[in-house]
Design an enzyme around this catalytic site. Structure first.
Site, PDB file in Angstrom:
ATOM      1  N   CYS A 140      -7.109 -28.237   6.762  1.00  0.00           N
ATOM      2  CA  CYS A 140      -5.978 -27.506   7.340  1.00  0.00           C
ATOM      3  C   CYS A 140      -5.415 -28.266   8.545  1.00  0.00           C
ATOM      4  O   CYS A 140      -6.091 -29.114   9.136  1.00  0.00           O
ATOM      5  CB  CYS A 140      -6.404 -26.096   7.729  1.00  0.00           C
TER       6      CYS A 140
ATOM      7  N   HIS B 200      -5.896 -21.966  10.013  1.00  0.00           N
ATOM      8  CA  HIS B 200      -7.254 -22.354   9.618  1.00  0.00           C
ATOM      9  C   HIS B 200      -7.968 -21.207   8.910  1.00  0.00           C
ATOM     10  O   HIS B 200      -8.583 -21.407   7.856  1.00  0.00           O
ATOM     11  CB  HIS B 200      -8.094 -22.798  10.826  1.00  0.00           C
TER      12      HIS B 200
ATOM     13  N   ASP C 138       0.865  -1.177   0.000  1.00  0.00           N
ATOM     14  CA  ASP C 138       0.000   0.000   0.000  1.00  0.00           C
ATOM     15  C   ASP C 138       0.906   1.233   0.000  1.00  0.00           C
ATOM     16  O   ASP C 138       2.131   1.119   0.050  1.00  0.00           O
ATOM     17  CB  ASP C 138      -0.979  -0.038   1.175  1.00  0.00           C
TER      18      ASP C 138
ATOM     19  N   CYS D  16      -7.545 -28.401  11.791  1.00  0.00           N
ATOM     20  CA  CYS D  16      -8.731 -29.253  11.776  1.00  0.00           C
ATOM     21  C   CYS D  16      -8.385 -30.728  11.618  1.00  0.00           C
ATOM     22  O   CYS D  16      -9.132 -31.596  12.065  1.00  0.00           O
ATOM     23  CB  CYS D  16      -9.680 -28.814  10.656  1.00  0.00           C
TER      24      CYS D  16
ATOM     25  N   CYS E   7     -12.631 -29.547   6.825  1.00  0.00           N
ATOM     26  CA  CYS E   7     -11.505 -28.673   6.486  1.00  0.00           C
ATOM     27  C   CYS E   7     -10.203 -29.481   6.518  1.00  0.00           C
ATOM     28  O   CYS E   7      -9.981 -30.278   7.423  1.00  0.00           O
ATOM     29  CB  CYS E   7     -11.423 -27.507   7.468  1.00  0.00           C
TER      30      CYS E   7
ATOM     31  N   ASP F 151      -7.865  -7.507   0.214  1.00  0.00           N
ATOM     32  CA  ASP F 151      -6.922  -7.811   1.298  1.00  0.00           C
ATOM     33  C   ASP F 151      -7.613  -7.498   2.602  1.00  0.00           C
ATOM     34  O   ASP F 151      -8.480  -6.624   2.648  1.00  0.00           O
ATOM     35  CB  ASP F 151      -5.666  -6.937   1.204  1.00  0.00           C
TER      36      ASP F 151
HETATM   37 ZN   LIG Z   1      -9.334 -25.850   9.304  1.00  0.00          ZN
END
Ligand SMILES: [Zn+2]
Length: 375
Positions: free
Chosen positions: A306, A335, A92, A309, A304, A266
């Site tokens: 990730c 996550h 930015d 999880c 999920c 963003d």
């Molecule tokens: Zn997750």
């Protein structure tokens, strides 16, 4: 060297999906950019950020110019090397944060003189200095230096501020010069007034940029007002260039913005809320601080993929957050970033298949169901 370019692969209504090509790699759009404020996405290794699906990071000029300093980063090989992220970086301009974070500002046509919120030292930012700092950092996508009036502001104040930002956009373009492989984005201002947004878009198109941002939103005006502006603002900008909505947002803000023709966004939300025990899932927001999770052996989201999880229970996430353990920030940030990138991937796939409407209906239906029943 690959030039900077943008290609649109498919559209669905006003939504688009495509690719931004840069010498440092491709950016799939619509894209969500995690925020690496001080040369780090907090609590994440760069390779982990990449593993969530991010193609590009955002860096903050204001923070980096104050600490560790743009000249120092340049001497150390530039921001990519410094933070060990060799894919695209957007920076930015510092304009927004100098107004929101610094002390003792003096704003003139020339630029902004201010004191650092870190150590009180005095600094000056102008279109020319902002272009120089972003060049020293080695940013791939550089933002024009602009000013966003503090709210509440009268329409006259918004108009005057927008017109100065347009003069600064011209100075930014001039100072940026010709840098093959690097892009300069203009920023549309004008608050929530359609005529001012049109005037700003016209001024930016006359100067000519590689991409166009929609600025001055997500500053407290509320989702309805923001979507009201997004109903017309993207259409005022060149259709063949990327459109970037700055500082957005929550998952439902993102979905609504993409439906209205936005290509890039963003927000600090996924990383910041991860550090405060908040998780975002397809079923909405989950507060891991809540005692209801203390004995819950189930994962945060059983669908999920990730690490948080796959390997940990809600009970564990609750415990490490309550105990102040660093791994709580690491797992919840991972996550959240994973969820945001999965959402972007779902949007891209749906636009490409011409079934965005069905995807959005599913998105809202699952969120309306809310979090899984407590045990
Ligand atoms: Zn997750």
């Amino acid at each position: 060297m690959t030039a900077f370019s943008f290609s649109i692969a498919a559209t669905d209504g006003r939504a688009r999906t495509g690719t931004i090509h840069t010498p440092r790699g491709q950016i799939r759009t619509p894209a969500f950019m995690p925020v690496g404020t001080a040369a780090t996405v907090k609590a994440m290794l760069p390779e982990s950020v990449r593993a969530t699906g991010a193609d590009i990071l955002l860096g903050n000029t204001y923070h980096l110019m104050l600490r560790p300093g743009a000249e120092r980063v340049a001497k150390l090989g530039g921001l990519h090397r410094f933070m060990n992220w060799n894919r695209p970086i957007l920076t930015d301009s510092g304009g927004f944060q100098v107004m929101s974070l610094s002390d003792l500002r003096k704003l003139t046509e020339d630029g902004v003189r201010f004191k650092s919120h870190v150590d009180g030292s005095e600094h000056f930012l102008s279109p020319e200095r902002s272009m120089e700092i972003q060049r020293l950092l080695g940013s791939d996508i550089v933002m024009c230096f602009d000013e966003c009036p503090a709210l509440p502001a009268t329409e006259e104040q918004v108009a005057q501020s927008m017109r100065m930002s347009m003069r600064w956009a011209e100075r930014s373009r001039e100072a940026f010069g010709d840098r093959p492989g690097h892009a300069l984005f203009g920023i549309q201002q004008g608050g929530v007034t359609k005529e001012l947004r049109a005037e700003s878009a016209e001024a930016l198109r006359a100067i000519g940029f590689d991409g166009y941002a929609i600025g001055g939103l997500a500053v407290g005006e509320g989702q309805e007002a923001m979507f009201g502006v997004l109903d017309y603002a993207p259409g005022m900008l060149p259709a063949d260039r990327p459109r970037y909505l700055m500082g957005v947002g929550k998952p439902d803000d993102i979905v609504g913005a993409v439906q209205r023709g936005v290509d890039m966004m963003d927000c600090v939300l996924p990383s910041r809320s991860g550090r405060t025990g908040q998780a975002w899932t397809r079923r909405g927001q989950v507060n891991l601080k809540n005692a209801r999770h203390a004995d819950d052996p189930r994962p945060l989201d059983e669908d999920c993929a990730c690490p948080a999880c796959r390997g940990y229970s809600r009970a564990y996430l609750h415990h490490v957050y309550r105990a102040g353990e660093i791994i709580a920030s690491m797992l919840l940030t991972w996550h959240n970033l994973h969820y945001f990138q999965e959402l972007m991937d779902g949007l891209r796939t749906a636009i490409a298949a011409g079934r965005l409407e069905a995807f959005v209906a599913d998105f809202h239906r699952l969120r309306a169901e809310g979090d899984i029943e407590r045990l």
